[in-house]
Design an enzyme around this catalytic site. Sequence first.
Site, PDB file in Angstrom:
ATOM      1  N   ASP A  47      11.034   1.016  -4.901  1.00 34.92           N
ATOM      2  CA  ASP A  47      10.029   2.071  -4.802  1.00 34.92           C
ATOM      3  C   ASP A  47      10.293   2.929  -3.571  1.00 34.92           C
ATOM      4  O   ASP A  47      10.183   2.452  -2.441  1.00 34.92           O
ATOM      5  CB  ASP A  47       8.630   1.459  -4.726  1.00 34.92           C
ATOM      6  CG  ASP A  47       7.554   2.532  -4.690  1.00 34.92           C
ATOM      7  OD1 ASP A  47       7.226   3.063  -5.770  1.00 34.92           O
ATOM      8  OD2 ASP A  47       7.063   2.845  -3.596  1.00 34.92           O
ATOM      9  N   TYR A  52       9.233   8.973   2.802  1.00 34.93           N
ATOM     10  CA  TYR A  52       9.723   7.848   3.601  1.00 34.93           C
ATOM     11  C   TYR A  52      10.947   8.234   4.425  1.00 34.93           C
ATOM     12  O   TYR A  52      11.368   7.479   5.300  1.00 34.93           O
ATOM     13  CB  TYR A  52      10.053   6.649   2.717  1.00 34.93           C
ATOM     14  CG  TYR A  52       8.899   6.152   1.870  1.00 34.93           C
ATOM     15  CD1 TYR A  52       7.582   6.523   2.153  1.00 34.93           C
ATOM     16  CD2 TYR A  52       9.127   5.323   0.776  1.00 34.93           C
ATOM     17  CE1 TYR A  52       6.539   6.073   1.365  1.00 34.93           C
ATOM     18  CE2 TYR A  52       8.077   4.862  -0.007  1.00 34.93           C
ATOM     19  CZ  TYR A  52       6.787   5.249   0.285  1.00 34.93           C
ATOM     20  OH  TYR A  52       5.743   4.811  -0.501  1.00 34.93           O
ATOM     21  N   LYS A  81       8.913   9.868  -5.206  1.00 32.12           N
ATOM     22  CA  LYS A  81       7.636  10.580  -5.295  1.00 32.12           C
ATOM     23  C   LYS A  81       7.715  12.009  -4.772  1.00 32.12           C
ATOM     24  O   LYS A  81       8.450  12.290  -3.814  1.00 32.12           O
ATOM     25  CB  LYS A  81       6.558   9.817  -4.514  1.00 32.12           C
ATOM     26  CG  LYS A  81       6.463   8.335  -4.879  1.00 32.12           C
ATOM     27  CD  LYS A  81       5.406   7.618  -4.056  1.00 32.12           C
ATOM     28  CE  LYS A  81       5.462   6.122  -4.280  1.00 32.12           C
ATOM     29  NZ  LYS A  81       6.545   5.472  -3.517  1.00 32.12           N
ATOM     30  N   HIS A 112       2.749  11.923  -5.313  1.00 33.08           N
ATOM     31  CA  HIS A 112       2.454  10.960  -4.245  1.00 33.08           C
ATOM     32  C   HIS A 112       0.966  10.924  -3.891  1.00 33.08           C
ATOM     33  O   HIS A 112       0.374   9.856  -3.765  1.00 33.08           O
ATOM     34  CB  HIS A 112       3.288  11.298  -3.009  1.00 33.08           C
ATOM     35  CG  HIS A 112       3.482  10.156  -2.073  1.00 33.08           C
ATOM     36  ND1 HIS A 112       4.600  10.004  -1.288  1.00 33.08           N
ATOM     37  CD2 HIS A 112       2.701   9.080  -1.776  1.00 33.08           C
ATOM     38  CE1 HIS A 112       4.498   8.890  -0.559  1.00 33.08           C
ATOM     39  NE2 HIS A 112       3.347   8.321  -0.839  1.00 33.08           N
TER      40      HIS A 112
END
Length: 328
Positions: A47, A52, A81, A112
């Site tokens: 994921d 990130y 996302k 997201h």
Amino acid sequence: MAAKGNAVALSSGHEMPTVGLGVWRMEPSAIRGLIHSALRIGYRHFDCAADYQNEAEVGDALAEAFQTGLVKREDLFITTKLWNSDHGHVVEACKDSLKKLRLDYLDLYLVHFPVATRHTGVGTTASALGDDGVLDIDTTISLETTWHAMEDLVSMGLVRSIGISNYDIFLTRDCLAYAKIKPAVNQIETHPYFQRDCLVKFCQKHGICVTAHTPLGGSTANTEWFGSVSCLDDPVIKVVCHSKSPVHHPPLSLAEKYGKTPAQLVLRWGLQRNTVVIPKTSKEERLQENFAIFDFAISDEDMEKMKSIDRKYRTNQPAKFWGIDLFA
């Protein structure tokens, strides 16, 4: 949505492994080792997210795994996302993520958060704050517009399944009303201290798989960032220290009863709610622990005990960075 072994069948017709590895807050320098170790253990679901800021490192690790024969692309389920500032640039953002991940397609692409913010450039994910320090929300882009752009990704062959993240019942219901392709997944924070049974049941009733992000209540990471408390320390779950007295024997915690760690118990609880769990860890020893949850089952009675510790307690609080609580 139906469970099949260690995978769940999505409404899109594809299968998603029920345990994945989240890469949030994973240090870029550690990603190669962690992902390769996870693959050897048996993880096939990863994921990711543009936010990130480590998609490129994940992509390099995956490319090496494919090249060396450690795993085949078709055996993996890769999620990433769409960030808030890219709602008006969905196709470009998806292609940017694919380039960084070094993939031809995504297994799952999620919105997201259910909010569009001022565009800051495709693939840039710093919070778009105004001069007042509050998130600069773009009121000209509707979630319906964003969703129809997500649907285009499927017809373009860039994405196999699409979904939502951090949507409540009202927003999920709206998405179902305007969707030509209904969301296959809603990824939400849920754990024993934040069970959200109504939202989970609503999604499952309408064929939307629930993926639990922060399935362990954030533990050390969220304590550090948000000052929150983890359910792993709850006395119902955590192994207790027995008195040395032969007379006094405190009741067993559930983890002790099943001979499992608190994390394993909580992740198993998530599976038995028919949710997918994506615990994150930056410690290789935890990778094995978090994956070893298929060899036991929690009784109905103990599932009820777990239900009793719900605090309606959100541990992931992006308001810390945005100057506004979108969940208020």
